[in-house]
Design an enzyme around this catalytic site. Structure first.
Site, PDB file in Angstrom:
ATOM      1  N   CYS A  12       0.823  -1.215   0.000  1.00  0.00           N
ATOM      2  CA  CYS A  12       0.000   0.000   0.000  1.00  0.00           C
ATOM      3  C   CYS A  12       0.855   1.262   0.000  1.00  0.00           C
ATOM      4  O   CYS A  12       0.642   2.165  -0.806  1.00  0.00           O
ATOM      5  CB  CYS A  12      -0.961  -0.005   1.183  1.00  0.00           C
ATOM      6  SG  CYS A  12      -0.254  -0.531   2.745  1.00  0.00           S
ATOM      7  N   HIS A  30      -6.125   5.212  10.405  1.00  0.00           N
ATOM      8  CA  HIS A  30      -6.750   5.808   9.216  1.00  0.00           C
ATOM      9  C   HIS A  30      -5.772   6.334   8.178  1.00  0.00           C
ATOM     10  O   HIS A  30      -5.890   7.467   7.725  1.00  0.00           O
ATOM     11  CB  HIS A  30      -7.704   6.917   9.631  1.00  0.00           C
ATOM     12  CG  HIS A  30      -8.875   6.461  10.431  1.00  0.00           C
ATOM     13  ND1 HIS A  30      -9.458   5.239  10.277  1.00  0.00           N
ATOM     14  CD2 HIS A  30      -9.583   7.070  11.414  1.00  0.00           C
ATOM     15  CE1 HIS A  30     -10.470   5.110  11.112  1.00  0.00           C
ATOM     16  NE2 HIS A  30     -10.570   6.193  11.823  1.00  0.00           N
TER      17      HIS A  30
HETATM   18  N1  LIG Z   1      -4.615  -4.365   5.022  1.00  0.00           N
HETATM   19  C1  LIG Z   1      -3.893  -3.556   4.337  1.00  0.00           C
HETATM   20  O1  LIG Z   1      -3.834  -2.380   4.636  1.00  0.00           O
HETATM   21  C2  LIG Z   1      -3.125  -4.042   3.124  1.00  0.00           C
HETATM   22  C3  LIG Z   1      -2.721  -3.104   2.191  1.00  0.00           C
HETATM   23  C4  LIG Z   1      -2.040  -3.540   1.057  1.00  0.00           C
HETATM   24  C5  LIG Z   1      -1.734  -4.885   0.902  1.00  0.00           C
HETATM   25  N2  LIG Z   1      -2.116  -5.762   1.841  1.00  0.00           N
HETATM   26  C6  LIG Z   1      -1.801  -7.184   1.610  1.00  0.00           C
HETATM   27  O2  LIG Z   1      -2.991  -7.823   1.184  1.00  0.00           O
HETATM   28  C7  LIG Z   1      -2.992  -9.195   1.602  1.00  0.00           C
HETATM   29  C8  LIG Z   1      -4.231  -9.448   2.415  1.00  0.00           C
HETATM   30  O3  LIG Z   1      -4.224  -8.607   3.569  1.00  0.00           O
HETATM   31  P1  LIG Z   1      -5.575  -8.250   4.312  1.00  0.00           P
HETATM   32  O4  LIG Z   1      -5.250  -7.059   5.160  1.00  0.00           O
HETATM   33  O5  LIG Z   1      -6.709  -8.177   3.380  1.00  0.00           O
HETATM   34  O6  LIG Z   1      -5.736  -9.501   5.259  1.00  0.00           O
HETATM   35  P2  LIG Z   1      -7.054 -10.018   5.991  1.00  0.00           P
HETATM   36  O7  LIG Z   1      -6.618 -10.799   7.154  1.00  0.00           O
HETATM   37  O8  LIG Z   1      -8.004  -8.883   6.206  1.00  0.00           O
HETATM   38  O9  LIG Z   1      -7.730 -10.978   4.902  1.00  0.00           O
HETATM   39  C9  LIG Z   1      -7.161 -12.189   4.525  1.00  0.00           C
HETATM   40  C10 LIG Z   1      -8.293 -13.140   4.230  1.00  0.00           C
HETATM   41  O10 LIG Z   1      -7.772 -14.314   3.661  1.00  0.00           O
HETATM   42  C11 LIG Z   1      -8.475 -15.420   4.174  1.00  0.00           C
HETATM   43  N3  LIG Z   1      -7.704 -16.636   3.986  1.00  0.00           N
HETATM   44  C12 LIG Z   1      -6.685 -17.113   4.742  1.00  0.00           C
HETATM   45  N4  LIG Z   1      -6.231 -18.264   4.229  1.00  0.00           N
HETATM   46  C13 LIG Z   1      -6.975 -18.524   3.119  1.00  0.00           C
HETATM   47  C14 LIG Z   1      -6.998 -19.557   2.181  1.00  0.00           C
HETATM   48  N5  LIG Z   1      -6.136 -20.568   2.261  1.00  0.00           N
HETATM   49  N6  LIG Z   1      -7.898 -19.496   1.193  1.00  0.00           N
HETATM   50  C15 LIG Z   1      -8.769 -18.482   1.101  1.00  0.00           C
HETATM   51  N7  LIG Z   1      -8.812 -17.473   1.979  1.00  0.00           N
HETATM   52  C16 LIG Z   1      -7.911 -17.500   2.975  1.00  0.00           C
HETATM   53  C17 LIG Z   1      -8.686 -15.051   5.613  1.00  0.00           C
HETATM   54  O11 LIG Z   1      -9.718 -15.796   6.221  1.00  0.00           O
HETATM   55  C18 LIG Z   1      -9.022 -13.573   5.492  1.00  0.00           C
HETATM   56  O12 LIG Z   1     -10.412 -13.366   5.346  1.00  0.00           O
HETATM   57  C19 LIG Z   1      -1.668  -9.391   2.351  1.00  0.00           C
HETATM   58  O13 LIG Z   1      -0.707  -9.816   1.435  1.00  0.00           O
HETATM   59  C20 LIG Z   1      -1.338  -7.972   2.802  1.00  0.00           C
HETATM   60  O14 LIG Z   1       0.032  -7.790   3.046  1.00  0.00           O
HETATM   61  C21 LIG Z   1      -2.841  -5.371   2.933  1.00  0.00           C
END
Ligand SMILES: NC(=O)c1ccc[n+]([C@@H]2O[C@H](COP(=O)([O-])OP(=O)(O)OC[C@H]3O[C@@H](n4cnc5c(N)ncnc54)[C@H](O)[C@@H]3O)[C@@H](O)[C@H]2O)c1
Ligand SMILES: NC(=O)c1ccc[n+]([C@@H]2O[C@H](COP(=O)([O-])OP(=O)(O)OC[C@H]3O[C@@H](n4cnc5c(N)ncnc54)[C@H](O)[C@@H]3O)[C@@H](O)[C@H]2O)c1
Ligand SMILES: NC(=O)c1ccc[n+]([C@@H]2O[C@H](COP(=O)([O-])OP(=O)(O)OC[C@H]3O[C@@H](n4cnc5c(N)ncnc54)[C@H](O)[C@@H]3O)[C@@H](O)[C@H]2O)c1
Ligand SMILES: NC(=O)c1ccc[n+]([C@@H]2O[C@H](COP(=O)([O-])OP(=O)(O)OC[C@H]3O[C@@H](n4cnc5c(N)ncnc54)[C@H](O)[C@@H]3O)[C@@H](O)[C@H]2O)c1
Lengths: 341, 341, 341, 341
Positions: free
Chosen positions: D142, D218
């Site tokens: 991000c 935020h």
């Molecule tokens: N949250 C942020 O601000 C943000 C920003 C940019 C990038 N990211 C990246 O995005 C990715 C996801 O992060 P997030 O914050 O959405 O995480 P999150 O924990 O909110 O969501 C992850 C989801 O994946 C699901 N999951 C786990 N194992 C799984 C599987 N085997 N099959 C299907 N679903 C499965 C979980 O149940 C969960 O609902 C990560 O790589 C993170 O680094 C996050």
């Protein structure tokens, strides 16, 4: 002179060591930890007032890098002591217990250990007698220690049938990076463990309660609705609290606006680390309503269990047989002054 | 013995009083405030180590209610002193100045006052000579004081052409209820006042910067990108900082994870209130990149201005005429040890 | 079609406007505010779904700078409406009232105004009948609105004699920069105003309580210890809450860990601003203990008063004479679905 | 119509699904997750706009308990899609990749995965061409996504030699209970991974930087000191940013005081979850100083990577071959309007 060792020199262990060092009838043999943590570096910079024992031999080089003199290993410390105050991270105490048993030493564990670890679940004021001569004591946790002080004080004067509590729990200590909440409250199942623990220590009082974790570090806040066995006035409740050396009654109108005022006050008092041994209650939060006494308390979580742990040494080592004699010696050496305005 | 009074016994005033009391060549005549604030109650509980002067006569009864002995009014204090350290809330100093003028006394104001209040905008290390014999000094604010320490240290050794800074500002002191942010960052216009202030004290260095207020209380955090006049290695920068008694170099890998570790470390060192006079920099944040030296500093805002203010007494009273002689006496009496690992 | 205007388009005003716009038997004439605040800029970017009236003529140019079309001044809006929802900052409503009186219009004020401002201190579910045909209503504050929903629900089924509450109050709304706490809890005198307000709306129930402000933004948290007039089981309490369309029963074990989970859930539901009209209670926090029903509620402070304010329109305008008919129409148009797992 | 599946329906996955559903030239086949998480319950309450595939068969009963219809398992979803957006927790994507390979499908991973997982480390604006026809893309994180938008914008117009950044990182998303800081700033080693990542995507630009984690939710805040290849005015920089559809220029004086104002603004705009796709910069934080352009940006971390991920679909599937054609289609369908005042 009872010989005392402190194992685990973190938030609680440092304060236990300082507290024991103040007791004229105890000798602090030393403290043990596993690494050159910041508290250990601070000990070094203070000139090693306490001897350091290394509980993890593989870290010897790391300690030497910082020039920290090592007085021996954990077993060396245990052998020299009559009693050990174990303030390691939750769960480690259970492992250490085997060593204490091996050398036939007494020990007092802190709230993070399982209750089964000890012969008695201990609180200086509430059940001193239960601890007399016992080998293993476990102290009540910080919230429970402070809560019981107030409930026990009321119970001894007017009898308490039951209590309903709400705990607004500080989620981390100042300086903690391994736990924390950001803009979130976290709710626990009812009853919280503190209410259950109160009943273990004071089985004649029923208790339940709710707990919500909050993103602050300077003390827990508890509201109590206690059902007394006879009617009582607010003034009488205030007097009972004022008489208690480990409870301090303050006023919002004097500037004690909340946990952060109290934390600052401890610092301004010049206490090491700004620590306070007393729990605080605000006069404006005390009232009598329907069948209940209502009041709020502030728990300085980092230091509140120190007095009762030292009471525990007195009980386990049978230094005093009388509850009030014991606690008042602890208070005297800790310089607890019972000031109220 | 130079006679010193402290007016305003709050966050800064308490620490100034303690700092002056440690100086073997100064005498703390007393402190003044307007009400029985919590710091004044704490003073009382500590046994009145300093005399209290009441700056608002109508509050006499309130003070007496708490049994606080009153040694006189504000003018009584001023008359007895050679120099006053004014640490009242921003803006009050300007009013008090008339009294200092009336009695022909010197005074040092803190960062909250307007710069025009003083004859010289002062920083012990950077422009000591400018303060010599002056009647009115104003100290740089907490961020600027710490920032200038590091820029001045580099500038004296290698020359600094300009600096670009980002300040992550703690929004309130521990215990503050009159200001605070909750889950919000607040952005200021560029340049921030600290960059502008730096240029006032070090006119040969250009500066700009961004400031964002953050909801924490344990110290400001500043990143600096300084353009040196000659090339330099990271190691050389580290050495310059390590040599400076009021700058401390620590490592993240040793457990100094951020502002809260440092605050805790100060408490564990046993300093009153856990205060630290040094600014901290982390070795892992120092680098040389393109035409710039990059480093980060931690500013313990409650205590950082104490040493430079005491330097100011030395300058204004011409106790020492040499910069390094003056600051090293201040350091010695404040027990600043210049420890680095 | 009842003609409604909203004066003050801030946190509450925006949500009132959206809520009224959803009511098929009401017409939103427009909204009024004094400046091109961010909500007004957002209105502009959304294409001006609501007409904007300027309550401060001297700001006309500022509005025009942003290209915001102005439909008239405050009096123009008032004249076109049958009833005004005043959601200006606390205290402004009292001034605006004179205008509403001048034009003989009805108005509903929010919790920040003094109770005396209105003919009736109103809560849709608890005292709908009191509001019938009245000119001026004042709505209960956010905490009181949510609290009363639950107490009223229990009271109508089993009778409630009294309640003891602890409020863990969010200290600011998301986006607030004019108020906030940083690492501090602030304690209020007992009883808190919410308990007092509850007794004004439900005079047959006694109430007291403690309030502590906490540095979070996503909802108030209240623990209630209610004394029922007859014994009741936990299951029965859960059923009473589940039946209530504006109370939602959730489980910690399903992932509703606290206020922040609920805030996130509202966003994930796709509601505008992530708003929720329901108060939430956690099944695991409900228990029956001694003479009391214990439970905890979450109050989404930004949106919780919207339904009851719309009920107030129905009462004041006598759109419905029957309480349940009125509230269920409000619920229907607001799309409150009464989902529980 | 390119057939897209989203695996992992959390913070990022939900927003990816919504974003894809808006693209007129893509079809969202469904989403997959392992349990009835709150986002999945919210999907249910919204009436299942997207088909749900269960990635952990042993949880079938749990899903059924909530009445959530299951359209198949993870492999069923993969088989139906041309490309998968994997938004599972960091590290899981690497495992899932084997399934995508098994069925010969393309996939785009998010920032939590290791860079080696993909054929190209992708950013829509900066290196669209590199992603053309590739099987596996990994999106920048991000912070890096938002940062690169601005650096790339400047670089394409005036050439950027290098950048020095300070990141004030929000430590948790709203609703997170598994991570958080309380009253603490946490410092990372220099250079932070975002500077390193920038160099991977824009190898002709050198970068370094400092990162401090702060207890807010935020949005991240970044200050940039970029060295342009030719001199430039502040006004020119503002114009470059204003022209960019995914960068929004706002003013502090208009009420955009910091991250929390922007979060609130997104909510008031009525966007689902209050999401914003743009990064924001404040005009008052932009300046030209010495050899550097200085500016600050706000990164809405929950939604900022959505546009560039959708660009990634266009590249991987060769839906468009031209960078600007591709991104402007994404922008159009996401309703990104390029508003500046
Ligand atoms: N949250 C942020 O601000 C943000 C920003 C940019 C990038 N990211 C990246 O995005 C990715 C996801 O992060 P997030 O914050 O959405 O995480 P999150 O924990 O909110 O969501 C992850 C989801 O994946 C699901 N999951 C786990 N194992 C799984 C599987 N085997 N099959 C299907 N679903 C499965 C979980 O149940 C969960 O609902 C990560 O790589 C993170 O680094 C996050
Ligand atoms: N922090 C509080 O507010 C608080 C209050 C009351 C009770 N307690 C309880 O006190 C105990 C200690 O908690 P803390 O907050 O002081 O933890 P801490 O993490 O601050 O300190 C624990 C110390 O034990 C050391 N340690 C770990 N393993 C060891 C070993 N095998 N031998 C020697 N030392 C070892 C660690 O290095 C660390 O310095 C826990 O049971 C906790 O639940 C804590
Ligand atoms: N707090 C910091 O972090 C910090 C750091 C550096 C500089 N400063 C500056 O130091 C000064 C003091 O700030 P502080 O944080 O100590 O404030 P503070 O509010 O903690 O203390 C100010 C004290 O002055 C007293 N006071 C007010 N009017 C008075 C009067 N007429 N006579 C005597 N006493 C009076 C108040 O009662 C209070 O005790 C300000 O200029 C501030 O900008 C503060
Ligand atoms: N924010 C909450 O959580 C909450 C909850 C329940 C009740 N309330 C109450 O609702 C009321 C409004 O609070 P808020 O939080 O929405 O405040 P706010 O500051 O968000 O909004 C108030 C709005 O009124 C506008 N305004 C001020 N003077 C005006 C005038 N003369 N004419 C027209 N508009 C004017 C302001 O510009 C602002 O946009 C207060 O009584 C408050 O106590 C607030």
């Amino acid at each position: 002179m009872v010989k005392v060792g402190v194992v685990g020199y973190g938030t609680i262990g440092q304060r236990l060591a300082d507290g024991v060092a103040l007791q004229k009838d105890m000798e602090l043999i030393g403290i043990a930890d596993v690494a050159p943590t910041l508290p250990v570096l601070a000990l070094k910079e203070k000139g090693m007032p306490y001897n350091f024992y290394l509980a993890l031999s593989e870290n010897k080089e790391k300690l030497e890098k910082f020039g920290i003199p090592i007085s021996g290993n954990l077993e060396d410390l245990i052998k020299k002591c009559d009693i050990i105050l174990d303030a390691t991270n939750a769960g480690i105490g259970a492992k250490n217990k085997k060593l204490y048993e091996k050398y036939g030493k007494k020990a007092i564990f802190q709230g993070g250990e399982k209750t089964e670890i000890a012969d008695v679940f201990f609180h200086g004021y509430a059940n001193f007698e239960k601890g007399l001569g016992k080998q293993f004591l476990k102290l009540t946790s910080c919230n429970t220690t402070g809560l019981i002080r107030t409930v026990d004080a009321l119970d001894r004067e007017i009898g308490i049938d039951n209590v309903i509590i709400t705990i607004v729990r500080r989620v981390a200590d100042p300086g903690d990076y391994h736990r924390g909440l950001t803009n979130a409250l976290k709710v626990d199942k009812v009853p919280n463990h503190q209410a259950v623990d109160l009943m273990l220590v004071m089985p004649h009082v029923k208790a339940t309660g709710t707990l919500v974790h909050t993103p602050v570090t300077h003390g827990h806040f508890i509201t109590v609705a206690a059902k007394p066995k006879k009617t009582v006035t607010k003034e009488a409740v205030v007097e009972i609290f004022k008489k208690h050396p480990r409870i301090r009654v303050v006023k919002i109108e004097d500037g004690f606006l909340g946990n952060a005022s109290i934390f600052k006050f401890g610092r301004d008092l010049g206490h090491p680390r700004g620590d306070l041994y007393e729990v605080f209650t605000w006069e404006e939060t005390i009232t009598v309503f329907d069948d209940r006494i209502i009041y709020s308390i502030h728990i300085p979580q980092e230091s509140v269990t120190i007095p009762e742990t030292i009471d525990g040494i007195r009980a386990a080592m049978k230094m005093q047989l009388d509850r009030l004699e014991a606690v008042s010696l602890t208070n005297k050496y800790l310089n607890i002054k019972n000031i109220n305005y």
